[in-house]
Design a protein around this motif. Structure first.
Motif, PDB file in Angstrom:
ATOM      1  N   ASP A   1       0.829  -1.206   0.000  1.00  0.00           N
ATOM      2  CA  ASP A   1       0.000   0.000   0.000  1.00  0.00           C
ATOM      3  C   ASP A   1       0.868   1.263   0.000  1.00  0.00           C
ATOM      4  O   ASP A   1       0.556   2.250  -0.685  1.00  0.00           O
ATOM      5  CB  ASP A   1      -0.919   0.014   1.223  1.00  0.00           C
ATOM      6  CG  ASP A   1      -2.030  -1.012   1.122  1.00  0.00           C
ATOM      7  OD1 ASP A   1      -2.265  -1.520   0.004  1.00  0.00           O
ATOM      8  OD2 ASP A   1      -2.663  -1.306   2.154  1.00  0.00           O
ATOM      9  N   SER A   2       1.951   1.231   0.754  1.00  0.00           N
ATOM     10  CA  SER A   2       2.825   2.404   0.862  1.00  0.00           C
ATOM     11  C   SER A   2       3.482   2.737  -0.477  1.00  0.00           C
ATOM     12  O   SER A   2       3.471   3.895  -0.912  1.00  0.00           O
ATOM     13  CB  SER A   2       3.898   2.170   1.921  1.00  0.00           C
ATOM     14  OG  SER A   2       3.326   2.040   3.210  1.00  0.00           O
ATOM     15  N   VAL A   3       4.049   1.732  -1.145  1.00  0.00           N
ATOM     16  CA  VAL A   3       4.731   2.023  -2.410  1.00  0.00           C
ATOM     17  C   VAL A   3       3.727   2.390  -3.502  1.00  0.00           C
ATOM     18  O   VAL A   3       4.038   3.154  -4.417  1.00  0.00           O
ATOM     19  CB  VAL A   3       5.628   0.845  -2.863  1.00  0.00           C
ATOM     20  CG1 VAL A   3       6.701   0.567  -1.811  1.00  0.00           C
ATOM     21  CG2 VAL A   3       4.824  -0.408  -3.165  1.00  0.00           C
ATOM     22  N   MET A   4       2.502   1.877  -3.402  1.00  0.00           N
ATOM     23  CA  MET A   4       1.471   2.251  -4.361  1.00  0.00           C
ATOM     24  C   MET A   4       1.068   3.720  -4.192  1.00  0.00           C
ATOM     25  O   MET A   4       0.606   4.363  -5.142  1.00  0.00           O
ATOM     26  CB  MET A   4       0.246   1.348  -4.214  1.00  0.00           C
ATOM     27  CG  MET A   4       0.411  -0.033  -4.849  1.00  0.00           C
ATOM     28  SD  MET A   4       0.693   0.069  -6.648  1.00  0.00           S
ATOM     29  CE  MET A   4      -0.892   0.725  -7.205  1.00  0.00           C
ATOM     30  N   ARG A   5       1.250   4.266  -2.992  1.00  0.00           N
ATOM     31  CA  ARG A   5       0.984   5.690  -2.758  1.00  0.00           C
ATOM     32  C   ARG A   5       2.163   6.561  -3.175  1.00  0.00           C
ATOM     33  O   ARG A   5       2.137   7.776  -3.005  1.00  0.00           O
ATOM     34  CB  ARG A   5       0.675   5.939  -1.274  1.00  0.00           C
ATOM     35  CG  ARG A   5      -0.649   5.359  -0.806  1.00  0.00           C
ATOM     36  CD  ARG A   5      -1.030   5.931   0.554  1.00  0.00           C
ATOM     37  NE  ARG A   5      -0.039   5.604   1.582  1.00  0.00           N
ATOM     38  CZ  ARG A   5      -0.112   4.542   2.384  1.00  0.00           C
ATOM     39  NH1 ARG A   5      -1.125   3.676   2.254  1.00  0.00           N
ATOM     40  NH2 ARG A   5       0.805   4.330   3.312  1.00  0.00           N
ATOM     41  N   GLY A   6       3.212   5.918  -3.681  1.00  0.00           N
ATOM     42  CA  GLY A   6       4.386   6.670  -4.095  1.00  0.00           C
ATOM     43  C   GLY A   6       5.382   6.917  -2.985  1.00  0.00           C
ATOM     44  O   GLY A   6       6.329   7.689  -3.150  1.00  0.00           O
ATOM     45  N   GLU A   7       5.193   6.249  -1.858  1.00  0.00           N
ATOM     46  CA  GLU A   7       6.094   6.418  -0.721  1.00  0.00           C
ATOM     47  C   GLU A   7       7.193   5.365  -0.754  1.00  0.00           C
ATOM     48  O   GLU A   7       7.053   4.327  -1.387  1.00  0.00           O
ATOM     49  CB  GLU A   7       5.301   6.283   0.592  1.00  0.00           C
ATOM     50  CG  GLU A   7       4.167   7.281   0.728  1.00  0.00           C
ATOM     51  CD  GLU A   7       3.240   6.950   1.892  1.00  0.00           C
ATOM     52  OE1 GLU A   7       3.519   5.944   2.596  1.00  0.00           O
ATOM     53  OE2 GLU A   7       2.255   7.676   2.077  1.00  0.00           O
TER      54      GLU A   7
END
Length: 213
Positions: free
Chosen positions: A119-125
């Protein structure tokens, strides 16, 4: 069009890949599009499988996981690379991030943390699990000058016993440039000899996951 996050799992240990797949399939908004056993397969299949996130182990035979980390987004722009590995050395983590990984998690994390990382990397984080962040903390605290992305790449090549000339040919740079990088690497790591550089690479896991490109 499905709103599910499409995930590709790349790990040469079938039981690990199948276990991760079973975990992710419990979430209604995640779709596992495939499990592959090599970085070469991932690079060849990423366009057709069209994943949003690639869960990638680094220590696999054949093509280096680091090479795949750098190349997969070129083949399929927008794909995030999330490293899932057992190696927690700070050199390994920083090198993976410098090669384009969006996140780094260790295989001993609680299963729900894999979901959080996706979820975090999908938010660009950028996502680092607690163990990976803790591994990097001493390097940050002691103020050591970090290796640049190019220096990390040169270190990986030198750690495989390649001469300055061979490294220069591999990276398409001059021998003088390789020599300069070697000197800077030694200075930053506080190492005075080539033998010490190789020993450092072995002790800190730099050689893990390297291979044919």
């Amino acid at each position: 069009m499905s709103d599910k996050t499409r995930v590709l799992i790349v790990d040469d240990h079938p039981m690990v890949a199948e276990g991760i797949e079973a975990i992710l399939e419990t979430y209604d908004d995640i779709e596992v599009v495939g499990t592959l056993s090599s970085a070469k397969e991932a690079l060849a299949s990423v366009v057709g499988m069209d994943p949003d996130v690639v869960l990638l182990d680094l220590n696999m035979p054949g093509m280096s996981g680091l090479t795949a980390t750098a190349r997969v987004p070129d083949a399929r722009p927008g794909t995030r690379i999330l490293i899932l590995t057992m190696h927690d050395s700070p050199e390994y983590i920083s090198t993976a991030l410098s090669h384009g990984a969006s996140g780094y998690i260790l295989k001993d994390v609680p299963t729900e943390e894999i979901r959080i990382a996706i979820d975090s990397v999908m938010r660009g984080e950028q996502y680092l699990c607690t163990g990976a962040a803790a591994s990097l903390a001493p390097r940050i605290a002691d103020g050591r000058e970090p290796l640049t992305s190019r220096e990390q790449t040169v270190l990986l090549e030198l750690a495989q016993g390649k001469s300055n000339r061979v490294v220069a040919e591999t990276l398409n740079i001059s021998v003088h440039t390789v020599e300069t990088h070697r000197k800077n690497i030694k200075r930053k790591l506080g190492i005075s000899s080539t033998a010490g550089l190789t020993r450092y690479a072995l002790e800190h896991g730099v050689l893990q996951g390297t291979g044919e490109v």
